[in-house]
Design an enzyme around this catalytic site. Structure first.
Site, mmCIF file in Angstrom:
data_model
loop_
_atom_site.group_PDB
_atom_site.id
_atom_site.type_symbol
_atom_site.label_atom_id
_atom_site.label_comp_id
_atom_site.label_asym_id
_atom_site.label_seq_id
_atom_site.Cartn_x
_atom_site.Cartn_y
_atom_site.Cartn_z
ATOM 1 N N GLU A 1 0.052 -0.120 -9.608
ATOM 2 C CA GLU A 1 -1.415 -0.225 -9.600
ATOM 3 C C GLU A 1 -2.064 1.107 -9.244
ATOM 4 O OE1 GLU A 1 -3.097 -3.772 -7.955
ATOM 5 O OE2 GLU A 1 -4.989 -2.807 -7.431
ATOM 6 N N ASP B 1 0.591 -0.567 -4.985
ATOM 7 C CA ASP B 1 -0.777 -0.077 -5.212
ATOM 8 C C ASP B 1 -0.934 1.283 -4.534
ATOM 9 O OD1 ASP B 1 -3.422 0.355 -5.639
ATOM 10 O OD2 ASP B 1 -4.138 -1.455 -4.637
ATOM 11 N N LYS C 1 0.860 -1.176 0.000
ATOM 12 C CA LYS C 1 0.000 0.000 0.000
ATOM 13 C C LYS C 1 0.905 1.238 0.000
ATOM 14 C CE LYS C 1 -3.765 -1.988 -0.433
ATOM 15 N NZ LYS C 1 -4.441 -1.780 -1.721
ATOM 16 N N LYS D 1 -13.320 -6.180 -8.774
ATOM 17 C CA LYS D 1 -13.966 -6.314 -7.462
ATOM 18 C C LYS D 1 -15.457 -6.527 -7.675
ATOM 19 C CE LYS D 1 -10.801 -3.700 -4.523
ATOM 20 N NZ LYS D 1 -9.647 -3.281 -5.317
ATOM 21 N N ASP E 1 -7.490 -0.296 -11.198
ATOM 22 C CA ASP E 1 -8.419 -0.844 -10.214
ATOM 23 C C ASP E 1 -9.632 0.075 -10.023
ATOM 24 O OD1 ASP E 1 -9.773 -1.725 -7.952
ATOM 25 O OD2 ASP E 1 -8.010 -2.049 -6.728
HETATM 26 MG MG MG Z 1 -6.010 -1.925 -5.806
#
Ligand code: MG
Length: 369
Positions: free
Chosen positions: A218, A193, A165, A265, A241
């Protein structure tokens, strides 16, 4: 078969590690999840779940899910839940947008379809591919040293794909990526990401500074256009994403060669019906996928498992097992991570049996009675 009632249950999902931190100073320590039961006149119920990653991640929040389900449910009473196309068209006609509200209802109807057919959802979605599939492990945002230290810990748990992250201060993020990269072994996969957290110029700087590192970038920035500009500057493999929220977005991204991988997702696109449609398009056109959801517990993890396990291995970049991140289990039969791998149940439907002693009384019930 007819829908006679729709119920929603609220369940708190505390994190085993205390809190989960990502870009923009965002963090969550207890996830607020909503479990949906679609009740039918045959005595069978189907189950779904939606759990936004707090209100700041996508245009979705936990109480909004429950409010939206209360709004939508009256339109679905009396419908055949096995007619998934009709159910989705009715939901879209009754409520514009709000895909995350529709997702757990669609998921519960897939569960019913599988139960009625005597087949797992993975079977209905193309068949279980192999014995199991590989998961990634998200590494919460901390200091570069702490994040790098997590790699050995999670590898010992069996993971080989690590998602850092980032999306914070660009200099610190460069340090995070470089520190983590020193811990990699052959065969490991590293993803940075940013969760929309970088400005375009910061993202170009970071991507340039790690151009010799074997890392995927990402969702660096907030908008599709900013991400596309960064993509055109970098030689690193690229994942989109947050902006991939519909089939239209996927088609546009493929036309622009805007990504190599998408993060799919389930609730972001409105449920398993839409997620499968996107999955099949990506398989046909050669785009790999991380298959997961915003967050969730046992039922979300089961739904992910069925979609991921029925995806050809070369296009399944990775997937997530949210139920191993939390300390609360509320359904028997949910898939359980073994090393860094998961497998979908071969039981009919999603294969989950929710435990009402954990879920408690419904917080919402819309019924024909
Ligand atoms: Mg992501």
């Amino acid at each position: 078969m007819k829908i006679t009632a729709i119920r929603a249950y609220q369940v708190d999902l505390p994190l085993l590690e205390g809190s989960y931190k990502w870009s923009g100073g965002n963090s969550v320590s207890v996830f607020d999840s909503t479990v949906v039961e679609v009740v039918t006149d045959t005595g069978r119920s189907g189950w779904g779940e939606v759990c936004p990653l707090g209100p700041a991640y996508l245009p979705a929040y936990a109480r909004g899910a429950r409010t939206g389900i209360a709004e939508l449910a009256p339109y679905l009473l009396g419908m055949d839940p096995l007619a998934l196309g009709e159910v989705n068209r009715r939901m879209d006609a009754a409520m514009r947008g709000h895909p995350y509200v529709k997702s757990p209802i669609d998921m519960a109807c897939w569960d019913l379809l599988g139960q009625e057919a005597g087949l797992s959802v993975a079977t209905l979605m193309g068949g279980h591919v192999g014995e199991r599939f590989a998961l990634y492990r998200a590494i919460s945002q901390e200091s570069p040293e702490a994040m790098a230290g997590r790699i050995a810990q999670y590898r010992a748990e069996g993971y080989r794909k690590f998602q850092l992250k980032v999306g914070g201060d660009p200099d610190t993020d460069i340090d995070r990526i470089r520190a983590a990269a020193t811990k990699l072994q052959r065969g490991d996969v590293l993803i940075a990401d940013a969760n929309t957290g970088w400005t375009q110029h910061a993202a170009v700087r970071v991507a340039d500074a790690v151009r010799d590192v074997d890392v995927y970038i990402e969702q660096p920035c907030y908008s599709y256009e900013e991400c596309l500009a960064v993509r055109r500057h970098t030689n690193r493999p690229f994942v989109l994403d947050e902006v991939i929220d519909s089939l239209d977005a996927v088609v546009r991204g493929i036309a622009d060669q805007a990504m190599d991988v998408i993060n799919l997702k389930i609730s972001k696109v409105g449920g398993l019906t839409r997620a499968r449609q996107i999955r099949d398009l990506c398989v046909s056109l050669g785009i790999a996928m991380t298959i997961e959801d915003t967050w969730g517990g046992d039922i979300t993890t089961a739904a992910i498992a069925h979609l991921a396990h029925s995806t050809p291995e070369r296009f399944l970049f990775s997937a997530t097992d949210f139920n191993s991140y939390g300390s609360v289990s509320f359904a028997d039969g949910a898939p359980q991570r073994v090393d860094g791998f998961l497998a979908a149940s071969h039981e009919p439907g999603l294969g989950v049996r929710p435990r009402l002693d954990v879920l408690g009384k419904p917080v919402l019930e819309v019924t024909t009675a």
